[in-house]
Write a protein that holds these residues in place. Structure first.
Motif, PDB file in Angstrom:
ATOM      1  N   GLU B   9       0.894  -1.053   0.045  1.00 51.05           N
ATOM      2  CA  GLU B   9      -0.183  -0.095   0.017  1.00 51.05           C
ATOM      3  C   GLU B   9       0.931   1.331   0.002  1.00 51.05           C
ATOM      4  OE1 GLU B   9      -3.216  -0.208   2.851  1.00 51.05           O
ATOM      5  OE2 GLU B   9      -3.408   2.079   2.752  1.00 51.05           O
ATOM      6  N   GLU B  10       1.839   1.308   0.715  1.00 48.69           N
ATOM      7  CA  GLU B  10       2.720   2.372   0.861  1.00 48.69           C
ATOM      8  C   GLU B  10       3.522   2.543  -0.426  1.00 48.69           C
ATOM      9  OE1 GLU B  10       5.676   2.175   4.135  1.00 48.69           O
ATOM     10  OE2 GLU B  10       6.947   3.491   3.000  1.00 48.69           O
ATOM     11  N   GLU B  13       0.947   4.111  -2.797  1.00 45.42           N
ATOM     12  CA  GLU B  13       0.686   5.361  -2.752  1.00 45.42           C
ATOM     13  C   GLU B  13       1.714   6.333  -3.044  1.00 45.42           C
ATOM     14  OE1 GLU B  13      -0.293   5.805   1.524  1.00 45.42           O
ATOM     15  OE2 GLU B  13      -2.262   4.996   1.303  1.00 45.42           O
ATOM     16  N   LYS B  14       2.827   5.966  -2.784  1.00 42.42           N
ATOM     17  CA  LYS B  14       3.956   6.862  -3.420  1.00 42.42           C
ATOM     18  C   LYS B  14       4.109   6.989  -5.018  1.00 42.42           C
ATOM     19  CE  LYS B  14       7.250   6.305   0.455  1.00 42.42           C
ATOM     20  NZ  LYS B  14       8.191   5.818   1.056  1.00 42.42           N
ATOM     21  N   VAL B  16       1.625   6.414  -6.922  1.00 41.47           N
ATOM     22  CA  VAL B  16       0.182   7.317  -7.270  1.00 41.47           C
ATOM     23  C   VAL B  16       0.555   8.801  -7.249  1.00 41.47           C
ATOM     24  CG1 VAL B  16      -2.079   7.873  -7.049  1.00 41.47           C
ATOM     25  CG2 VAL B  16      -1.351   5.531  -7.291  1.00 41.47           C
ATOM     26  N   GLU B  17       1.194   9.134  -6.095  1.00 40.56           N
ATOM     27  CA  GLU B  17       1.451  10.502  -5.698  1.00 40.56           C
ATOM     28  C   GLU B  17       2.701  11.042  -6.836  1.00 40.56           C
ATOM     29  OE1 GLU B  17       0.113  12.661  -4.305  1.00 40.56           O
ATOM     30  OE2 GLU B  17       1.533  14.268  -4.190  1.00 40.56           O
ATOM     31  N   ILE B  19       2.985   9.972  -9.939  1.00 35.92           N
ATOM     32  CA  ILE B  19       2.188  10.183 -11.090  1.00 35.92           C
ATOM     33  C   ILE B  19       1.378  11.486 -11.156  1.00 35.92           C
ATOM     34  CG2 ILE B  19       0.445   9.023 -12.797  1.00 35.92           C
ATOM     35  CD1 ILE B  19       3.072   7.544 -12.853  1.00 35.92           C
ATOM     36  N   ARG B  20       0.762  11.561 -10.098  1.00 38.63           N
ATOM     37  CA  ARG B  20      -0.333  12.769  -9.735  1.00 38.63           C
ATOM     38  C   ARG B  20       0.608  14.072 -10.149  1.00 38.63           C
ATOM     39  NH1 ARG B  20      -2.141  16.700  -6.431  1.00 38.63           N
ATOM     40  NH2 ARG B  20      -0.493  16.141  -4.989  1.00 38.63           N
ATOM     41  N   GLN B  21       1.923  14.021  -9.531  1.00 43.43           N
ATOM     42  CA  GLN B  21       2.765  15.295  -9.579  1.00 43.43           C
ATOM     43  C   GLN B  21       3.500  15.384 -10.976  1.00 43.43           C
ATOM     44  OE1 GLN B  21       5.718  14.813  -6.534  1.00 43.43           O
ATOM     45  NE2 GLN B  21       4.088  14.829  -5.000  1.00 43.43           N
ATOM     46  N   LYS B  40      11.164  12.490 -11.984  1.00 43.94           N
ATOM     47  CA  LYS B  40       9.788  12.010 -11.788  1.00 43.94           C
ATOM     48  C   LYS B  40       9.682  10.519 -12.686  1.00 43.94           C
ATOM     49  CE  LYS B  40       7.907  15.037  -9.042  1.00 43.94           C
ATOM     50  NZ  LYS B  40       8.263  14.490  -7.632  1.00 43.94           N
ATOM     51  N   LEU B  48       7.881   1.093  -9.664  1.00 45.93           N
ATOM     52  CA  LEU B  48       7.506  -0.279 -10.341  1.00 45.93           C
ATOM     53  C   LEU B  48       8.415  -1.217  -9.869  1.00 45.93           C
ATOM     54  CD1 LEU B  48       6.480   0.805 -13.977  1.00 45.93           C
ATOM     55  CD2 LEU B  48       4.874   0.160 -12.117  1.00 45.93           C
TER      56      LEU B  48
END
Lengths: 176, 134
Positions: B9-10, B13-14, B16-17, B19-21, B40, B48
């Motif tokens: 999960e950790e 989350e990292k 996804v964050e 990718i968002r940035q 990035k 991955l």
């Protein structure tokens, strides 16, 4: 009496299987109260419009299972030569592509996710920073929301100067 | 048990964050952001790698395919769990009802047959043994 009797088993349909497999807690959790319908209620911190069907933007899990992408067995970092392919033109994206990072409106949740969010991109967090933020369990607020909250507090102060929450809420807003 | 999920999960989350940035950088790209973008992109690869490493700990975890239908429709996967439990309970009640009805029927049948064929039923009970009352 030509047929033999069917064998007997301890576990039959007349046994309460929920109790037998110790699933009362799970049953009360999922069936005792209303479970929200949308995927964004389950994953409130996931960016993008996740409540839309996966078939809309070819992001369905089923298509991933039926047609897995063909890729190598290892992940190699991108070299300088490879990164030249990612040189972009300056300027904003077309409107339809900009929606990726927009999150659906968040409802108040009891269980907030641990990671903090920023508007601007920042370097990857060190493990100690992320742990520290996880312990705090607080998201950064938008400047607009902060301003509105401050205005609300000022109004409360005017009406009830001895409001018990003023001191604690001020302290909590300074936490990051 | 939950530790292996916490690690995954950790990492997710990292990832996804990141990718968002990445999306924020790309949405209004400036030449000065190129270095950050490259960073990035490489973090995406390492992210991955980290997620891939979590596979070994989770090789024994099975996920029912039906859950993916819910996710693909933008629905909460907990609804799948809820509906499974409700279906199980409903089927449980249905089968219990059938078993109870069959037991009552058997008891009544033996009772009536005993009235009409007492000797034969006595032989039957001797061979089969006494059944407990329903």
């Amino acid at each position: 009496l030509s047929r033999r009797r069917p064998g007997t088993t301890e576990l039959t349909g007349s046994t309460n299987l929920i109790t037998h497999y110790n699933l009362e807690h799970a049953y009360n959790k999922f069936c005792g109260k209303k479970v929200k319908e949308k995927l964004s209620n389950f994953l409130p911190d996931l960016p993008g419009m996740i409540d839309l069907p996966g078939s809309h933007d070819s992001s369905s899990l089923r298509s991933l299972i039926e047609k897995p992408p063909i890729c190598g067995s290892s992940f190699t970092p991108l070299t300088g030569a490879m990164l030249t392919g990612f040189r972009l033109h300056a300027g904003p994206l077309p409107e339809q592509c900009r929606l990726m990072h927009i999150q659906p409106p968040k409802k108040k949740n009891k269980h907030k996710h641990k990671q903090s969010r920023t508007q601007d991109p920042v370097p990857p967090e060190t493990p100690s920073d992320s742990d520290h933020k996880k312990k705090k369990k607080k998201k950064e607020e938008d400047p607009e929301r902060k301003r509105k909250k401050k205005e609300k507090k000022k109004k409360k102060n005017r009406h009830s100067p001895e409001h018990p929450g003023v001191g604690s809420s001020q302290a909590s807003s300074s936490l990051r | 048990m939950t530790e292996k999920f916490d690690s995954l999960e950790e990492h997710l989350e990292k990832f996804v964050e990141n990718i968002r940035q990445l999306g924020i950088i790309v949405s209004d790209f400036q030449p000065s952001s190129q270095t950050g973008l490259n960073q990035k992109l490489n973090f995406m690869v390492t992210g991955l790698q980290d997620i891939d490493k979590c596979r070994q700990q989770l090789h024994d975890i099975s996920v029912p395919l039906e859950v993916f239908e819910y996710i693909d429709q933008g629905r909460n996967p907990q609804l799948y769990t809820k509906e499974c439990l409700e279906r199980a309970l409903a089927k449980n009640e249905q089968v219990k009802g059938k078993i109870d009805t069959m037991k009552k029927f058997k008891s009544l049948l033996i009772q009536e047959l005993t009235k009409v064929f007492p000797e034969d039923m006595a032989k039957y009970k001797a061979i089969r043994g006494e059944d407990p009352p329903p």
